[in-house]
Write an enzyme that holds these catalytic residues in place. Sequence first.
Site, short mmCIF file in Angstrom:
data_model
loop_
_atom_site.label_atom_id
_atom_site.label_comp_id
_atom_site.label_asym_id
_atom_site.label_seq_id
_atom_site.Cartn_x
_atom_site.Cartn_y
_atom_site.Cartn_z
N GLU A 140 1.72 -11.68 5.74
CA GLU A 140 0.75 -10.93 6.53
C GLU A 140 1.19 -11.00 8.00
OE1 GLU A 140 -1.73 -9.17 5.51
OE2 GLU A 140 -2.42 -9.93 3.57
N HIS A 165 0.83 -1.21 0.00
CA HIS A 165 0.00 0.00 0.00
C HIS A 165 0.87 1.26 0.00
CE1 HIS A 165 -3.35 -2.75 0.69
NE2 HIS A 165 -2.58 -3.34 1.60
N GLU A 169 -2.31 0.41 7.86
CA GLU A 169 -1.46 -0.65 7.33
C GLU A 169 -0.26 -0.08 6.57
OE1 GLU A 169 -1.71 -4.65 4.49
OE2 GLU A 169 -3.44 -3.30 4.62
#
Length: 532
Positions: free
Chosen positions: A497, A365, A381
Amino acid sequence: MRSNVKVMCFFLIVVLLIAGFPLSTASAATNTATVNATSLNVRTEPSSSSKQIGSVKKGSIVTVIKIEKGWANISFNDRNAWVSSAYLVSNGTTSSSTPSQKVTKTKKTAKVTATSLNVRNGAGTQYKSVGSLKNGSIVSIVKEEGNWSSITYGSIKGWVSNAYLLNQTGTSPTNTKPSATKPVNSGKWGRVTATYLNFRSAGNLSSPIIGSLKFDTAVQILSESGSWVYIQTSDGKKGWVSSQYISIQTGGSLVATNPKPATKPPVAPPSSIAKKVVIMSDGVNVRQGPSTAYLIVGHANQGDEFAFLQSKNDWVQIKLPNGKSAWVAGWLVALQQSPSSNSPSTSKPALGGLKGKRIVVDPGHGGNDPGASGRSSGTQEAAMTLMSARLLATQLSNAGAKVILTRSDNTYISLNKRVEISHYHFADAFVSLHYNSASNKSASGLLTFYYGQKDLKLANSVNAGLIQANTGLKSGNVRYGNFHVLRENKQPAVLVELGFLSNPFDEVTIKSNSFQTKAATGITAGLAQYFQ
């Protein structure tokens, strides 16, 4: 009789023409040249301060009368005028001319800065590759079209991106204003103040990353442009870096591998009175100076020991195992008398397999794509992945790896661009970092994803490293993931993750220094195991 004379005169004229003799000594020899600037100013006198009377477009053919000190006297709208000869390419002469009247045709060359540069049969990435060029290759530029150049290199002919070319004067082959870049004194140099600093092919954040620099690396300053500086490292590599991460000094020169710092680091006390610093908590920040305003250069964990150098206010200066000095908060350490100043004996994972490996670390991101958001305290995030990526990059770099970050700040990078960076650097491993989110608040723990068989071994190694690091989150597992950065990636790639922002416990844990340090250590150890 008269007719015979006329015939003889006509015959003599023909002979003279065939022999190449001019019929009149007053005939002026002319040269023609092609304009290779986008728009070339035409002036009344051979000076940039003289009056401009027009301009000629790229590709125009002009008649050159003579050359004087970098200026060409040309015929323009039935009058004599002047243009800079630097932007003319000679087409030859239409009749005899003296050497001083010739327009010299210069051969334009450039150096390849990419590790391996694709040569295509057209000006664009959509065209087929017809070959490749190695770093350092010198190519001849035939013509330019937008951000692409038509080049020749031996038997190779085709088009390459200007982003990976530096011409012989050290600038991009694309047309740029000379005033945009300011040359500086060749004796000017500086040191990198960032823990990890990318340098790029041009002075902007959208330009490709062509290398990276570690903290305290000495660099030669070649030129400046706005908030960017063009630098050269001790091994000859050149690129652009943000000037805010370079501590610039004047005088001296860049010699050997690194010039000595302006101030020498303090010397440890004699061994008879030496003290040692014992770290009392996990994830303690190690900084450049004695306050939280200084840059973090590393981390230390509970039980780590360092040689004591001095104390200042509430901070303690320590000697690192590599001989450099740094600072830690005094309320997080204990001072003990020691007969010697031995460095910590804490066992570390074997990281020898990382030396020289090209690893792309991809913080997920960024920019207008913030990613997931924590439900308890709104943790973003994009900010967390960048923090994790910087820590991971530092550890990998310290282990000898060549690390490339797909982004080094809060900038949006497309998925295609992230994959392109992996391909451009021929990454030995690509690691994309993310933080998870789920509608079920109880979802928790670490996950490592792979796409193809080429990625499976890497995923297993990284997952194993995270489990051994004991991060404090639920041990993860390896799963198949149809993600763009994995699916389209030709290099071994994984997506990790690092916990669930949707889980309150995970969110609090993720934000701790201890977790961040252990996660970076686990991934580093996993990568080292993969390469071994």
